[in-house]
Motif scaffolding. Structure first.
Motif, PDB file in Angstrom:
ATOM      1  N   GLY B  32      25.318  55.537  31.063  1.00 52.29           N
ATOM      2  CA  GLY B  32      26.039  54.419  30.472  1.00 52.29           C
ATOM      3  C   GLY B  32      27.427  54.815  30.016  1.00 52.29           C
ATOM      4  O   GLY B  32      27.827  55.979  30.105  1.00 52.29           O
ATOM      5  N   ARG B  33      28.139  53.793  29.540  1.00 48.13           N
ATOM      6  CA  ARG B  33      29.479  54.025  29.019  1.00 48.13           C
ATOM      7  C   ARG B  33      29.339  54.420  27.552  1.00 48.13           C
ATOM      8  O   ARG B  33      28.727  53.713  26.759  1.00 48.13           O
ATOM      9  CB  ARG B  33      30.309  52.750  29.158  1.00 48.13           C
ATOM     10  CG  ARG B  33      31.761  52.907  28.762  1.00 48.13           C
ATOM     11  CD  ARG B  33      32.553  51.648  29.131  1.00 48.13           C
ATOM     12  NE  ARG B  33      33.924  51.732  28.692  1.00 48.13           N
ATOM     13  CZ  ARG B  33      34.878  52.387  29.357  1.00 48.13           C
ATOM     14  NH1 ARG B  33      34.564  52.968  30.508  1.00 48.13           N
ATOM     15  NH2 ARG B  33      36.115  52.433  28.904  1.00 48.13           N
ATOM     16  N   PRO B  48      35.681  56.733  25.453  1.00 46.49           N
ATOM     17  CA  PRO B  48      34.666  56.073  26.279  1.00 46.49           C
ATOM     18  C   PRO B  48      34.814  56.326  27.773  1.00 46.49           C
ATOM     19  O   PRO B  48      35.934  56.414  28.290  1.00 46.49           O
ATOM     20  CB  PRO B  48      34.868  54.584  25.960  1.00 46.49           C
ATOM     21  CG  PRO B  48      35.402  54.570  24.573  1.00 46.49           C
ATOM     22  CD  PRO B  48      36.290  55.792  24.505  1.00 46.49           C
ATOM     23  N   GLY B  49      33.686  56.451  28.435  1.00 46.74           N
ATOM     24  CA  GLY B  49      33.633  56.643  29.883  1.00 46.74           C
ATOM     25  C   GLY B  49      32.179  56.675  30.304  1.00 46.74           C
ATOM     26  O   GLY B  49      31.278  56.761  29.460  1.00 46.74           O
ATOM     27  N   ASP B  50      31.939  56.613  31.615  1.00 47.38           N
ATOM     28  CA  ASP B  50      30.561  56.635  32.125  1.00 47.38           C
ATOM     29  C   ASP B  50      30.053  58.068  32.220  1.00 47.38           C
ATOM     30  O   ASP B  50      30.725  58.926  32.801  1.00 47.38           O
ATOM     31  CB  ASP B  50      30.499  56.000  33.524  1.00 47.38           C
ATOM     32  CG  ASP B  50      30.894  54.537  33.504  1.00 47.38           C
ATOM     33  OD1 ASP B  50      30.793  53.911  32.427  1.00 47.38           O
ATOM     34  OD2 ASP B  50      31.306  54.032  34.562  1.00 47.38           O
ATOM     35  N   THR B 109      27.704  50.524  26.767  1.00 54.10           N
ATOM     36  CA  THR B 109      26.802  49.862  27.713  1.00 54.10           C
ATOM     37  C   THR B 109      25.743  50.855  28.160  1.00 54.10           C
ATOM     38  O   THR B 109      25.962  52.067  28.127  1.00 54.10           O
ATOM     39  CB  THR B 109      27.559  49.366  28.971  1.00 54.10           C
ATOM     40  OG1 THR B 109      28.077  50.488  29.677  1.00 54.10           O
ATOM     41  CG2 THR B 109      28.693  48.427  28.592  1.00 54.10           C
TER      42      THR B 109
END
Lengths: 255, 255
Positions: B32-33, B48-50, B109
């Motif tokens: 997820g992110r 933030p990042g995946d 997410t």
DNA sequence: GTCTATATCTCGAAC
DNA sequence: GTTCGAGGTATAGAC
């Protein structure tokens, strides 16, 4: 982000997803019972067991067990991943050259195979590195020693580059070796090599001071510094702590 | 093996699965992110990042990006993992003491959360280690030098334990330092520390020989060996090559 | 490519 | 617990 997941797939379906992932340059994860063979800088064999296998788009391979931070087998970035079927068993291979290295993973069973596209443009910012310690000393050389004058970083000697080179209050050439954490004999030996080399470079009877800067030293490293005539100053990368410096030979009088 | 997978789950459902996993001591994977904060031996922040997050049953935490072999953030075995919701966002925390370290992962997410039980009783077998090189020399000391007599492994000196200690054909004390791969200045410095220490220990004008054994040396390491009066012998852990070249004639006469 | 040193190195073994 | 050295170390920077 897109995620495609197969649960307990047939080998053929797993192979399809893998080949899709190789084309799309996504990250693939596999969970299943497998054995792993490696040949390259060394040779290894891992008998069958359940593992998590990760194939990254940059050519990285990771085989993780349910324990340990370090993968039991791996391949560094830049490798080429391929997959095939052998008698209905899925086989994943990862190879590279210079040096030639090869990891072969043979799956007995597959419990999950996923293909994920990860968008990640962020960079990690980290504080507390040796570079931070360097900046701290350069910003205020007095935290090392009153009157210290930094002149170069990464100054080259016959034995390698010195972290900080400068002159002390008496104009004596001084080498400063930095470590972000408690140091052992290796760091003392490293500093010693630089001091020896610089004294040869300067080809004078002039003494060169060597100062090891770290939060602390082990006993054996301290002995090494003493016998080699080197010094130690306690400093951490974090600016919070104040400089508490001690010359080893002055230990007894200081305390 | 059991696998439970949630695809694009609500935070509450993800939390349920995580807490199930914490109880069952299974391995959890999350995709997820997220953003990641670390504080401990150093401090870091990852925007933030995946990413792929792995929580092992032994307390290991791994945060992997789509690149690199090394996780961008991690926690070693022995950590305590917890999860909670904050304003409907899933937060995973991993903490340990001595030293105090904490990793906090905040998910924007969630694309996939899995709980897996991995049965793995196998051990990795590896060949080509320094230990193999040691065994090779102890089995046939002549591969190092004609007349060499090993007397101790891990012999203690004031500077640390010596890989192999013995006497040469002239009964001169000899220290052998082993490396499984091409060596740089650090290995030369290490050997030098041992030789210096042993000469002091023996407190005699007697010379101690120091031999660095490795497949090869870098130029700078070779210079260091030369200036310190140390020696180098080229040997690899694999017995295949050199046993073939060096001992073949003896083998034939033996048989 | 090779060389050099850092790393939140990790890991195991010995004390 | 600390200390020490090995590692298929990995990784970055310099040449």
């Amino acid at each position: 982000m897109t995620v495609s997941t197969l649960t307990a797939p047939e080998s053929e379906d797993a192979l399809d997803l893998l080949e899709t992932g190789f084309k799309q340059s996504g990250m693939l994860t596999l969970v299943g019972r497998c054995e792993v063979d490696y040949e390259g800088r060394a040779t290894s064999h891992l008998p069958p067991g359940d593992r998590l296998v990760i194939l990254k788009s940059d050519g990285t391979l990771l085989v993780h067990r349910d324990e340990q931070r370090t993968p039991v087998n791996w391949q560094p970035p830049g490798c080429t991943h391929t997959a095939c079927l052998d008698d209905d068993r899925l086989i994943v291979e990862s190879t590279r050259t210079t040096p030639h290295e090869e990891v072969t993973i043979t799956f007995d069973t597959l419990d999950q195979v996923s293909l994920v596209e990860l968008d990640d443009a962020s960079d990690l910012s980290l504080e507390g590195s040796e570079e931070d310690l360097r900046q701290r000393i350069l910003a205020d050389p007095d935290v090392l020693e009153a009157g210290f004058q930094p002149q170069m970083t990464e100054r080259e000697t016959a034995a390698g580059a010195v972290d900080i080179y400068g002159k002390d209050a008496d104009d004596t050439p001084t080498i400063v070796e930095l470590k972000r954490r408690r140091v052992g004999p290796d760091a003392a030996g490293q500093l010693n090599r630089y001091v020896d080399a610089l004294e040869r470079d300067l080809s004078a009877e002039r003494t060169v001071r060597g100062i090891l800067v770290a939060p602390s030293v082990t006993q054996r490293a301290e002995e090494l510094l003493t016998t080699e005539g080197l010094e130690f100053v306690s400093l951490s990368p974090e600016t919070a702590d104040s400089a508490h410096s001690t010359r080893l030979t002055d230990f007894e009088t200081d305390r």
